[in-house]
Design a protein around this motif. Sequence first.
Motif, PDB file in Angstrom:
ATOM      1  N   SER A   1       0.865  -1.184   0.000  1.00 38.10           N
ATOM      2  CA  SER A   1       0.000   0.000   0.000  1.00 38.10           C
ATOM      3  C   SER A   1       0.896   1.227   0.000  1.00 38.10           C
ATOM      4  CB  SER A   1      -0.905   0.017   1.224  1.00 38.10           C
ATOM      5  OG  SER A   1      -1.798  -1.083   1.207  1.00 38.10           O
ATOM      6  N   TYR A   2       0.505   2.261  -0.719  1.00 39.05           N
ATOM      7  CA  TYR A   2       1.364   3.432  -0.860  1.00 39.05           C
ATOM      8  C   TYR A   2       0.521   4.604  -1.347  1.00 39.05           C
ATOM      9  CZ  TYR A   2       1.118   1.245  -5.442  1.00 39.05           C
ATOM     10  OH  TYR A   2       0.654   0.643  -6.595  1.00 39.05           O
ATOM     11  N   GLY A   3       1.109   5.786  -1.323  1.00 39.89           N
ATOM     12  CA  GLY A   3       0.385   6.963  -1.757  1.00 39.89           C
ATOM     13  C   GLY A   3       1.329   8.051  -2.229  1.00 39.89           C
ATOM     14  N   THR A   4       0.778   9.062  -2.878  1.00 42.48           N
ATOM     15  CA  THR A   4       1.543  10.217  -3.321  1.00 42.48           C
ATOM     16  C   THR A   4       0.562  11.362  -3.550  1.00 42.48           C
ATOM     17  OG1 THR A   4       3.190  10.998  -4.919  1.00 42.48           O
ATOM     18  CG2 THR A   4       1.407   9.670  -5.784  1.00 42.48           C
ATOM     19  N   ASP A   5       1.092  12.557  -3.794  1.00 48.23           N
ATOM     20  CA  ASP A   5       0.193  13.682  -4.040  1.00 48.23           C
ATOM     21  C   ASP A   5      -0.364  13.600  -5.457  1.00 48.23           C
ATOM     22  OD1 ASP A   5       1.763  15.872  -5.867  1.00 48.23           O
ATOM     23  OD2 ASP A   5       3.155  14.770  -4.589  1.00 48.23           O
ATOM     24  N   ALA A   6      -1.500  14.229  -5.658  1.00 52.25           N
ATOM     25  CA  ALA A   6      -2.226  14.088  -6.924  1.00 52.25           C
ATOM     26  C   ALA A   6      -1.457  14.651  -8.110  1.00 52.25           C
ATOM     27  CB  ALA A   6      -3.593  14.769  -6.817  1.00 52.25           C
ATOM     28  N   ASN A   7      -0.574  15.618  -7.868  1.00 56.48           N
ATOM     29  CA  ASN A   7       0.199  16.188  -8.970  1.00 56.48           C
ATOM     30  C   ASN A   7       1.272  15.231  -9.490  1.00 56.48           C
ATOM     31  OD1 ASN A   7      -1.185  18.654  -8.924  1.00 56.48           O
ATOM     32  ND2 ASN A   7       0.145  19.451  -7.299  1.00 56.48           N
TER      33      ASN A   7
END
Length: 438
Positions: A137-143
């Motif tokens: 599981s991971y994430g980042t900013d929308a840009n």
Amino acid sequence: MSVINRRTALRLGLSGAAVLAAGGPASALVQITVTGGNFTPLPIAVPDFASSDPTFGAEVAQIVRNNLTRSGLFRLVEPSSYPQQVGAPNATPEFASWRGTGADAVVMGEADRAGGQIQSSLRLWDTTAGEQVTGKSYGTDANSWRRIAHIASDAIYSGLTGEDGYFDSRVVYIAESGPKANRIKRVAVMDQDGANNSYLTDGRMPAITPRLSPDGQTIAYMTLDGPNSSGIYLLNMGSGQSQALGRFGQMSFAPRFSPDGRRLVFSVTQGAATNLYALDLGASQPFALTSGAAIDTSPSYSPDGSRIVFESDRGGRPQIYVMAANGGGAERISFGDGSYSTPVWSPKGDLIAFTRMSGGQFSIGTMQPDGSGERILATSYHAEGPTWAPNGRVLMFFRDPGGNDGPRLYAMDIWGRNESQVPTEGFASDPAWSPLLS
């Protein structure tokens, strides 16, 4: 032939000797070796990522497919044959159905935008054994939404090979435009697949040989501000500001950072001689690493910082030498026909890439740090300037066909297979690969 267990051989589609690269961790799913014969890419299925925005989920999956296919280690199973078109990461796949497509592995992922962020997860399954290989599981900013796909690709690559991936990385290079006799040369940066290109210098002074610091935050590059004058500049990636490092001798060029990022090594021309110097960042004066009447240039540190590989014509024509990081004890390691240049040490420390000129042709090759095991990977009218992916298993370089055309970037694996052009907005040269961003 290396020893690998039967299940590993089946899962990675190896036939004959193993042909992946040496140096994987002892706990890796695959024991990897440089030697080998035939190779069959692993058939893998990547359904669209589940998402509240189906178009977005499809875009993420397509980038993952492109990354894996371009690596040369994987063969994408035709999506039209999938028993389901959208992944279900929270459910166990129907393995028999996926085996029926010919897939040895299947990726189930999801990705959604929420409050300026993108959250994603995936599960990678071995369809033959009916087991999960990895989950993440991971994430980042929308840009930076494309990073979601690159991080997923790295997780898949690592899960199936036991080695680090290289997809969540960037490349700095020289963007060239205009007529050949008066080309504008700017420092540019892009994702490793050519997306998200931007220009970091304005081209008023021609720039060449950009090199990234180990943390990926600073670029050292050379500018030409006269017919016989050059200087080295440092560019901060965060602020976009450049500053001159200083003037040392008639010309200063070919910069490269030490592995800890605290020192820069480069060439200085004084009279007819060109020697290597090192400068501790923050200090005002460099200190000499070589001396004499030869031309010593293109230095590159070993990953542990203990040695430097460089190019020198001290033996009559340019060859590759290795010496201690503080100078002294240089030993020649190249002995093939022709001349050698632009050596660069692999991040793993097991190989040195180089340019070789012989018989009117340029070649990109690799050798071990003691000079043994030389292999030529690509040959053409003009191919030059190799740089390593952060996992040490892929090379990028530039090729110039001559005439009115200009240089372009190419990537290939360390076996010389799966060569492909890296898309750029115009002509491109002097690539330098960043470390992994994640």
